[in-house]
Design a protein around this motif. Sequence first.
Motif, PDB file in Angstrom:
ATOM      1  N   LEU A   1     -29.584  34.543  42.509  1.00 54.87           N
ATOM      2  CA  LEU A   1     -29.089  33.846  41.320  1.00 54.87           C
ATOM      3  C   LEU A   1     -27.781  33.129  41.622  1.00 54.87           C
ATOM      4  O   LEU A   1     -27.547  32.008  41.160  1.00 54.87           O
ATOM      5  N   PHE A   2     -26.917  33.782  42.410  1.00 58.04           N
ATOM      6  CA  PHE A   2     -25.637  33.173  42.773  1.00 58.04           C
ATOM      7  C   PHE A   2     -25.850  31.886  43.562  1.00 58.04           C
ATOM      8  O   PHE A   2     -25.159  30.885  43.338  1.00 58.04           O
TER       9      PHE A   2
ATOM     10  N   ALA B   1     -28.416  29.823  43.463  1.00 59.45           N
ATOM     11  CA  ALA B   1     -28.892  28.769  42.556  1.00 59.45           C
ATOM     12  C   ALA B   1     -27.780  28.303  41.623  1.00 59.45           C
ATOM     13  O   ALA B   1     -27.590  27.097  41.397  1.00 59.45           O
ATOM     14  N   ALA B   2     -27.024  29.270  41.079  1.00 65.55           N
ATOM     15  CA  ALA B   2     -25.934  28.920  40.159  1.00 65.55           C
ATOM     16  C   ALA B   2     -24.836  28.145  40.870  1.00 65.55           C
ATOM     17  O   ALA B   2     -24.204  27.267  40.279  1.00 65.55           O
ATOM     18  N   SER B   3     -24.604  28.461  42.149  1.00 64.26           N
ATOM     19  CA  SER B   3     -23.564  27.752  42.907  1.00 64.26           C
ATOM     20  C   SER B   3     -23.891  26.271  43.042  1.00 64.26           C
ATOM     21  O   SER B   3     -23.003  25.415  42.928  1.00 64.26           O
TER      22      SER B   3
ATOM     23  N   ALA C   1     -25.687  24.481  40.991  1.00 67.49           N
ATOM     24  CA  ALA C   1     -25.471  23.866  39.680  1.00 67.49           C
ATOM     25  C   ALA C   1     -23.985  23.733  39.370  1.00 67.49           C
ATOM     26  O   ALA C   1     -23.532  22.714  38.822  1.00 67.49           O
ATOM     27  N   PHE C   2     -23.230  24.748  39.730  1.00 67.38           N
ATOM     28  CA  PHE C   2     -21.791  24.733  39.473  1.00 67.38           C
ATOM     29  C   PHE C   2     -21.106  23.618  40.265  1.00 67.38           C
ATOM     30  O   PHE C   2     -20.244  22.898  39.738  1.00 67.38           O
TER      31      PHE C   2
ATOM     32  N   TRP D   1     -16.197  30.621  35.932  1.00 69.22           N
ATOM     33  CA  TRP D   1     -17.062  30.916  37.073  1.00 69.22           C
ATOM     34  C   TRP D   1     -16.612  32.193  37.782  1.00 69.22           C
ATOM     35  O   TRP D   1     -17.438  33.038  38.160  1.00 69.22           O
TER      36      TRP D   1
ATOM     37  N   ALA E   1     -17.627  35.254  35.725  1.00 70.84           N
ATOM     38  CA  ALA E   1     -19.077  35.461  35.782  1.00 70.84           C
ATOM     39  C   ALA E   1     -19.493  36.053  37.124  1.00 70.84           C
ATOM     40  O   ALA E   1     -20.308  36.998  37.188  1.00 70.84           O
ATOM     41  N   CYS E   2     -18.941  35.525  38.226  1.00 70.15           N
ATOM     42  CA  CYS E   2     -19.301  36.034  39.560  1.00 70.15           C
ATOM     43  C   CYS E   2     -18.784  37.459  39.760  1.00 70.15           C
ATOM     44  O   CYS E   2     -19.478  38.297  40.356  1.00 70.15           O
TER      45      CYS E   2
ATOM     46  N   GLY F   1     -21.151  39.734  37.850  1.00 67.43           N
ATOM     47  CA  GLY F   1     -22.442  39.873  38.520  1.00 67.43           C
ATOM     48  C   GLY F   1     -22.359  40.756  39.750  1.00 67.43           C
ATOM     49  O   GLY F   1     -23.219  41.619  39.976  1.00 67.43           O
TER      50      GLY F   1
END
Length: 399
Positions: free
Chosen positions: A206-207, A209-211, A213-214, A233, A236-237, A240
Amino acid sequence: MSTSEIFLIAMLIIFTGPYLIWRLGRTEYFAPLVVVQIITGVLLGPGVLGAVYPDYYKFVFNAPVIQSLNSIAQWAVMLFVWIAGIELDLREAWTHRRESGITAGLALGVPLAFGSVAGIGMAMSAGWMGEHAATWQFVLGIGMSCAVTALPILILLMEKLDILRQPIGQRILRYASLDDIAIWSVLALILLDWERVGKQVAFLALFAAASAAFRWLMVRIPAHDRWYAGIIWLAACGLGADWCGLHYMVGAFIAGAVMDSHWFDQAEMDSLRHKLLMVVMPVYFLSTGLRTNFQGGGAAVFVASAVLLVASVGGKLIGTHIAGRILQWKPGEGSLIGWLLQTKALIMIVFANVLLDKAIITNASFTALLLMAVASTMLTVPIVSPKLVRMKEIVFRNK
């Protein structure tokens, strides 16, 4: 007195004591303010203040006050580690990959090996290994603690020595940046929990993929919004990583590592780092000091810290000397670089705090590691300063 009043007494002590010692004692040459703050935190802990004045210690540092201080400390160090991740710049390291790889590898690998040998010896005795540790986790944790270079403190010391923007300073930043990645990678390895490995794999996927997008978002929003987005960010990280068992510090570092420093104004970044050190990091140092324990190991704690100091300092110097022979550096260059890479305070303390949180090391081991980190950092400036005077041609020479 109310809890808020006692809390403010604690804050008054935290900020007044180290500043007066640093300013009136003129310790800057061998102990910058950040080192004095760490030492003061140890003195205010249960091993010193708590032993000499137990009633006063229990009054000021009662459970509600400690809980408040720990909350501030947690967020402060997350911000600091996040900035360290942002400031990683591996492009220069890749450009000089042979030299950087050899030097960083030896500067990390040799003290890691020496420290691991010391860790094996400690593991064979009772009182050093935490109750949740496998032997390999403990040994690797002790070894890596001896190999750490604290990149943020290294930057501060090189600023004071006026070599940060010189060729030698930029070279050392490349070596320390590579070691920084290795340190956090090893910590993630130590913290792998096979009972929660599914959660950890899910978080990392997930990290990733999110990275992506971020990063797409960050280059498209106004520059003044990037700080707010970055802090969201970070939280959130951290959440997680802690949820999956990797610890919020690992989350803080990787949150910064996937960000580009050029997204931010360098002067603002430097200012934020300095203000964190002034405003909230002293609380973290006090929080760390409250975890020291000399009674648990007695005189053995000091013996262990001395052995770890020899492993750490000797390993770094041997490693950079071997690198100098391979890369054909000038005489004395390996020693200069080895001593500059000795700075351990802060990042090693963060590293050891995580190991203590996860019960991989005990309070006695933590105290020995803390003493080693402070001693190695205090040795740096007094030894490096005269070397810089004698070796000006190396300081200004590009590699």
